[in-house]
Motif scaffolding. Structure first.
Motif, PDB file in Angstrom:
ATOM      1  N   SER A 247     -11.180  -0.485  -1.846  1.00 43.40           N
ATOM      2  CA  SER A 247     -12.602  -0.691  -2.140  1.00 43.40           C
ATOM      3  C   SER A 247     -13.284   0.625  -2.512  1.00 43.40           C
ATOM      4  O   SER A 247     -14.211   0.640  -3.331  1.00 43.40           O
ATOM      5  CB  SER A 247     -13.317  -1.366  -0.969  1.00 43.40           C
ATOM      6  OG  SER A 247     -13.306  -0.547   0.171  1.00 43.40           O
ATOM      7  N   THR A 248     -12.833   1.732  -1.966  1.00 49.48           N
ATOM      8  CA  THR A 248     -13.385   3.034  -2.341  1.00 49.48           C
ATOM      9  C   THR A 248     -13.017   3.370  -3.780  1.00 49.48           C
ATOM     10  O   THR A 248     -13.855   3.889  -4.529  1.00 49.48           O
ATOM     11  CB  THR A 248     -12.894   4.133  -1.373  1.00 49.48           C
ATOM     12  OG1 THR A 248     -13.391   3.836  -0.067  1.00 49.48           O
ATOM     13  CG2 THR A 248     -13.360   5.505  -1.802  1.00 49.48           C
TER      14      THR A 248
ATOM     15  N   ASP B 101      -8.802  -4.045   1.555  1.00 55.48           N
ATOM     16  CA  ASP B 101      -8.575  -2.766   2.260  1.00 55.48           C
ATOM     17  C   ASP B 101      -7.546  -2.886   3.297  1.00 55.48           C
ATOM     18  O   ASP B 101      -6.860  -3.271   3.842  1.00 55.48           O
ATOM     19  CB  ASP B 101      -9.867  -2.257   2.889  1.00 55.48           C
ATOM     20  CG  ASP B 101     -10.821  -1.751   1.838  1.00 55.48           C
ATOM     21  OD1 ASP B 101     -10.413  -1.534   0.689  1.00 55.48           O
ATOM     22  OD2 ASP B 101     -12.006  -1.578   2.172  1.00 55.48           O
TER      23      ASP B 101
ATOM     24  N   LEU C 171      -2.647   6.681  -2.543  1.00 53.89           N
ATOM     25  CA  LEU C 171      -4.106   6.559  -2.580  1.00 53.89           C
ATOM     26  C   LEU C 171      -4.791   7.889  -2.261  1.00 53.89           C
ATOM     27  O   LEU C 171      -5.956   7.929  -1.909  1.00 53.89           O
ATOM     28  CB  LEU C 171      -4.568   5.465  -1.607  1.00 53.89           C
ATOM     29  CG  LEU C 171      -4.091   4.053  -1.955  1.00 53.89           C
ATOM     30  CD1 LEU C 171      -4.448   3.066  -0.849  1.00 53.89           C
ATOM     31  CD2 LEU C 171      -4.658   3.592  -3.277  1.00 53.89           C
TER      32      LEU C 171
ATOM     33  N   SER D 288      -9.354   3.882   0.484  1.00 51.51           N
ATOM     34  CA  SER D 288      -9.129   2.435   0.498  1.00 51.51           C
ATOM     35  C   SER D 288      -9.274   1.874  -0.921  1.00 51.51           C
ATOM     36  O   SER D 288      -9.919   2.493  -1.776  1.00 51.51           O
ATOM     37  CB  SER D 288     -10.150   1.756   1.411  1.00 51.51           C
ATOM     38  OG  SER D 288     -11.439   1.851   0.845  1.00 51.51           O
TER      39      SER D 288
ATOM     40  N   LYS E  97      -6.474   9.630   2.301  1.00 48.06           N
ATOM     41  CA  LYS E  97      -6.046   8.357   1.722  1.00 48.06           C
ATOM     42  C   LYS E  97      -7.282   7.466   1.601  1.00 48.06           C
ATOM     43  O   LYS E  97      -7.967   7.202   2.598  1.00 48.06           O
ATOM     44  CB  LYS E  97      -4.999   7.699   2.620  1.00 48.06           C
ATOM     45  CG  LYS E  97      -4.454   6.409   2.077  1.00 48.06           C
ATOM     46  CD  LYS E  97      -3.388   5.847   3.021  1.00 48.06           C
ATOM     47  CE  LYS E  97      -2.899   4.509   2.526  1.00 48.06           C
ATOM     48  NZ  LYS E  97      -1.905   3.942   3.448  1.00 48.06           N
TER      49      LYS E  97
ATOM     50  N   ASN F  97       0.802  -1.221   0.000  1.00 49.39           N
ATOM     51  CA  ASN F  97       0.000   0.000   0.000  1.00 49.39           C
ATOM     52  C   ASN F  97       0.835   1.271   0.000  1.00 49.39           C
ATOM     53  O   ASN F  97       0.464   2.256  -0.612  1.00 49.39           O
ATOM     54  CB  ASN F  97      -0.868   0.016   1.255  1.00 49.39           C
ATOM     55  CG  ASN F  97      -2.333  -0.136   0.951  1.00 49.39           C
ATOM     56  OD1 ASN F  97      -2.737  -0.217  -0.200  1.00 49.39           O
ATOM     57  ND2 ASN F  97      -3.122  -0.191   1.993  1.00 49.39           N
TER      58      ASN F  97
END
Length: 113
Positions: free
Chosen positions: A55-56, A113, A11, A53, A51, A6
């Motif tokens: 899934s977002t 996530d 993000l 996720s 930031k 990540n």
């Protein structure tokens, strides 16, 4: 994730996406239309450059795919009398938000996530 982790993938949205979301919030306040509670929450996250996720990001990609048709509506793109669809589109980051989410989705795939 497709990339190492990540932390290697930013993000947080670009400033132009944040600016679009802020304009959507402003227009929604002025005209009293456009967007749902989810759209307003997304716009707030984007405006603040939070930031997001994975899934977002996927939800953003899905939103834009479903709402591309809104661009054919009357007053889409007008700031003097914007359509609800235009305001909603901006809340999700506008055209730049769509491009950013699509590129990011390619990088992160179906990462959890």
């Amino acid at each position: 994730m497709r990339e190492a982790d990540n932390d290697e993938i930013d993000l947080r949205c670009p400033q132009i996406v944040a600016d679009n979301a802020a304009m959507g919030l402003r227009l929604r306040g002025i005209f009293g239309r456009g967007g749902t509670e989810v759209g307003v929450a997304r716009a707030t996250e984007l405006k603040n450059r939070d930031k997001l996720s994975p899934s977002t990001i996927q939800r953003m990609v899905s939103y834009f795919a479903r709402h591309e048709v809104d661009k054919k509506g009357r007053n889409f793109g007008s700031e003097e009398n914007p359509s609800a669809g235009y305001i909603d589109w901006l809340l999700w980051g506008g055209d730049e938000g769509r491009s950013w989410a699509l590129k990011l989705k390619q990088k992160i795939g179906n990462a959890p996530d």
